[in-house]
Write a protein that holds these residues in place. Structure first.
Motif, PDB file in Angstrom:
ATOM      1  N   LYS A 164      10.720  -2.520   5.116  1.00  0.00           N
ATOM      2  CA  LYS A 164      11.397  -3.504   4.266  1.00  0.00           C
ATOM      3  C   LYS A 164      12.867  -3.147   4.033  1.00  0.00           C
ATOM      4  O   LYS A 164      13.753  -3.999   4.145  1.00  0.00           O
ATOM      5  CB  LYS A 164      10.693  -3.605   2.919  1.00  0.00           C
ATOM      6  CG  LYS A 164       9.314  -4.229   2.949  1.00  0.00           C
ATOM      7  CD  LYS A 164       8.753  -4.293   1.526  1.00  0.00           C
ATOM      8  CE  LYS A 164       7.354  -4.857   1.503  1.00  0.00           C
ATOM      9  NZ  LYS A 164       6.803  -4.898   0.127  1.00  0.00           N
ATOM     10  N   LEU A 165      13.134  -1.904   3.683  1.00  0.00           N
ATOM     11  CA  LEU A 165      14.497  -1.505   3.342  1.00  0.00           C
ATOM     12  C   LEU A 165      15.448  -1.644   4.527  1.00  0.00           C
ATOM     13  O   LEU A 165      16.601  -2.030   4.361  1.00  0.00           O
ATOM     14  CB  LEU A 165      14.511  -0.070   2.814  1.00  0.00           C
ATOM     15  CG  LEU A 165      13.902   0.139   1.424  1.00  0.00           C
ATOM     16  CD1 LEU A 165      13.916   1.614   1.036  1.00  0.00           C
ATOM     17  CD2 LEU A 165      14.653  -0.685   0.383  1.00  0.00           C
ATOM     18  N   ALA A 224      16.078  -5.384   5.005  1.00  0.00           N
ATOM     19  CA  ALA A 224      16.910  -5.915   3.920  1.00  0.00           C
ATOM     20  C   ALA A 224      18.360  -5.453   4.045  1.00  0.00           C
ATOM     21  O   ALA A 224      19.294  -6.192   3.709  1.00  0.00           O
ATOM     22  CB  ALA A 224      16.340  -5.493   2.573  1.00  0.00           C
ATOM     23  N   ALA A 225      18.556  -4.229   4.525  1.00  0.00           N
ATOM     24  CA  ALA A 225      19.914  -3.712   4.680  1.00  0.00           C
ATOM     25  C   ALA A 225      20.671  -4.414   5.799  1.00  0.00           C
ATOM     26  O   ALA A 225      21.895  -4.535   5.747  1.00  0.00           O
ATOM     27  CB  ALA A 225      19.869  -2.207   4.944  1.00  0.00           C
ATOM     28  N   PRO A 279      20.618 -10.567   5.432  1.00  0.00           N
ATOM     29  CA  PRO A 279      20.547 -11.176   4.102  1.00  0.00           C
ATOM     30  C   PRO A 279      19.323 -12.070   3.937  1.00  0.00           C
ATOM     31  O   PRO A 279      18.817 -12.242   2.824  1.00  0.00           O
ATOM     32  CB  PRO A 279      21.841 -11.981   4.012  1.00  0.00           C
ATOM     33  CG  PRO A 279      22.245 -12.233   5.432  1.00  0.00           C
ATOM     34  CD  PRO A 279      21.791 -11.030   6.198  1.00  0.00           C
ATOM     35  N   ARG A 295      16.482  -9.817   3.243  1.00  0.00           N
ATOM     36  CA  ARG A 295      16.655  -9.272   1.903  1.00  0.00           C
ATOM     37  C   ARG A 295      16.127 -10.258   0.852  1.00  0.00           C
ATOM     38  O   ARG A 295      15.446  -9.874  -0.098  1.00  0.00           O
ATOM     39  CB  ARG A 295      18.133  -8.981   1.656  1.00  0.00           C
ATOM     40  CG  ARG A 295      18.413  -8.231   0.343  1.00  0.00           C
ATOM     41  CD  ARG A 295      19.909  -8.027   0.146  1.00  0.00           C
ATOM     42  NE  ARG A 295      20.509  -7.470   1.335  1.00  0.00           N
ATOM     43  CZ  ARG A 295      21.542  -8.006   1.970  1.00  0.00           C
ATOM     44  NH1 ARG A 295      22.089  -9.133   1.513  1.00  0.00           N
ATOM     45  NH2 ARG A 295      22.036  -7.445   3.048  1.00  0.00           N
ATOM     46  N   PHE A 309      12.915  -9.134  -1.164  1.00  0.00           N
ATOM     47  CA  PHE A 309      13.269  -8.602  -2.478  1.00  0.00           C
ATOM     48  C   PHE A 309      13.878  -9.646  -3.421  1.00  0.00           C
ATOM     49  O   PHE A 309      14.170  -9.322  -4.560  1.00  0.00           O
ATOM     50  CB  PHE A 309      14.268  -7.434  -2.321  1.00  0.00           C
ATOM     51  CG  PHE A 309      13.702  -6.242  -1.607  1.00  0.00           C
ATOM     52  CD1 PHE A 309      12.854  -5.365  -2.249  1.00  0.00           C
ATOM     53  CD2 PHE A 309      14.022  -6.000  -0.273  1.00  0.00           C
ATOM     54  CE1 PHE A 309      12.330  -4.264  -1.594  1.00  0.00           C
ATOM     55  CE2 PHE A 309      13.509  -4.905   0.392  1.00  0.00           C
ATOM     56  CZ  PHE A 309      12.655  -4.032  -0.261  1.00  0.00           C
ATOM     57  N   LYS A 327      10.698 -14.081  -3.216  1.00  0.00           N
ATOM     58  CA  LYS A 327      10.134 -13.237  -2.173  1.00  0.00           C
ATOM     59  C   LYS A 327       8.666 -13.570  -1.917  1.00  0.00           C
ATOM     60  O   LYS A 327       7.953 -14.057  -2.800  1.00  0.00           O
ATOM     61  CB  LYS A 327      10.259 -11.763  -2.563  1.00  0.00           C
ATOM     62  CG  LYS A 327       9.432 -11.364  -3.777  1.00  0.00           C
ATOM     63  CD  LYS A 327       9.608  -9.889  -4.089  1.00  0.00           C
ATOM     64  CE  LYS A 327       8.765  -9.484  -5.306  1.00  0.00           C
ATOM     65  NZ  LYS A 327       8.929  -8.038  -5.608  1.00  0.00           N
TER      66      LYS A 327
END
Length: 269
Positions: free
Chosen positions: A81-82, A85-86, A89, A92, A96, A100
């Protein structure tokens, strides 16, 4: 009166002595500044290029620590996920944001093929394009062009601007009669203005238009983007005017100061 003069004289002498002492103290604080000249640097430490993309790519391949799954056409893709998301967009917001997805154990993705999503994940982690021929299993320019077209649409969908530009660059290099119409429609739909200009110039070049009009992609272009045909006619008319001007005045004088390839030239007086 005499006492006043005596007092004034004595005060003046004391002030003079004070100033002399002060000047002496200032002179004592003068220092010496040493200077030196550095010689040429004969030692250097080589710094390797960044390996971040390689490390994240290996993380994707290992499958360790994945916490979200995507299902496309019955095929499952695991990711982090991270990382998603990074990089995106859209991911993301999906993972999050306030709206979501509640169930991230298996998110179904519509309107995208499994090989295209796999290429998308490859770019997100590796920050580079995958081998299109290896990904599709077909060794041909047509399959690579088709994959680049689908990947461009996916890049626009997930807000990956650099990936979109990479796909545009590859499509510009591989522009051909049998694929240019579909690429032109794609460029119009996803606001790829540079790619659109390249396609219009290619189609309007003498000798290409008749071949392009016989393709299925041209039929798709007429149905999906009829407004582009007006721009195409303008390019064809401009090229025709250029051709007439070249026949009359040689290779220099043309109506708008550029040749058929769009390069600026000096007009004949």
């Amino acid at each position: 009166m005499w006492g006043y003069k005596r007092f004034f004289k004595r005060t003046s002498l004391e002030t003079s002595d004070y100033l002399k002492d002060d000047c002496l103290s200032v002179n004592c604080m003068v220092g010496v500044v040493k200077s030196h000249t550095e010689g040429p640097k004969i030692y250097s430490i080589p710094v390797p290029p960044s390996s971040m993309g390689h490390q994240f790519g290996r993380l994707l391949e290992s499958g360790k620590g994945t916490d979200v799954n995507f299902e496309i056409d019955g095929e499952i893709f695991a990711a982090h996920k991270l990382v998603l998301a990074a990089r995106s967009p859209v991911f993301r917001a999906q993972l999050f944001g306030p709206m979501k997805d509640q169930n991230t154990r298996c998110i179904k993705v519509e309107d995208i093929e499994a090989p295209v999503f796999k290429a998308l994940l490859h770019f997100i982690y590796w920050d580079s394009l995958p081998d299109m021929e290896e990904l599709t299993g077909i060794n041909s320019n047509g399959s690579s062009t088709l994959m680049a077209q689908h990947l461009l649409a996916a890049a626009d969908r997930y807000g990956l601007d650099r990936l979109r530009l990479l796909c545009e660059a590859n499509l510009c290099k591989d522009v051909a009669i049998n694929t240019v119409a579909t690429t032109l429609a794609l460029a119009e739909q996803h606001h790829c203005f540079q790619l659109k200009t390249v396609c219009l110039r290619f189609v309007a070049t003498p000798g290409n238009l008749s071949g392009v009009m016989q393709t299925d992609g041209y039929k798709h272009l007429k149905e999906s983007c009829p407004s582009v045909l007006t721009e195409l006619l303008e390019y064809v008319a401009r090229v025709s005017e250029h051709s007439v001007s070249l026949c009359r005045h040689g290779n220099e004088a043309i109506l708008d100061g550029s040749d058929i390839n769009g390069r600026r030239v000096k007009q004949r007086l």
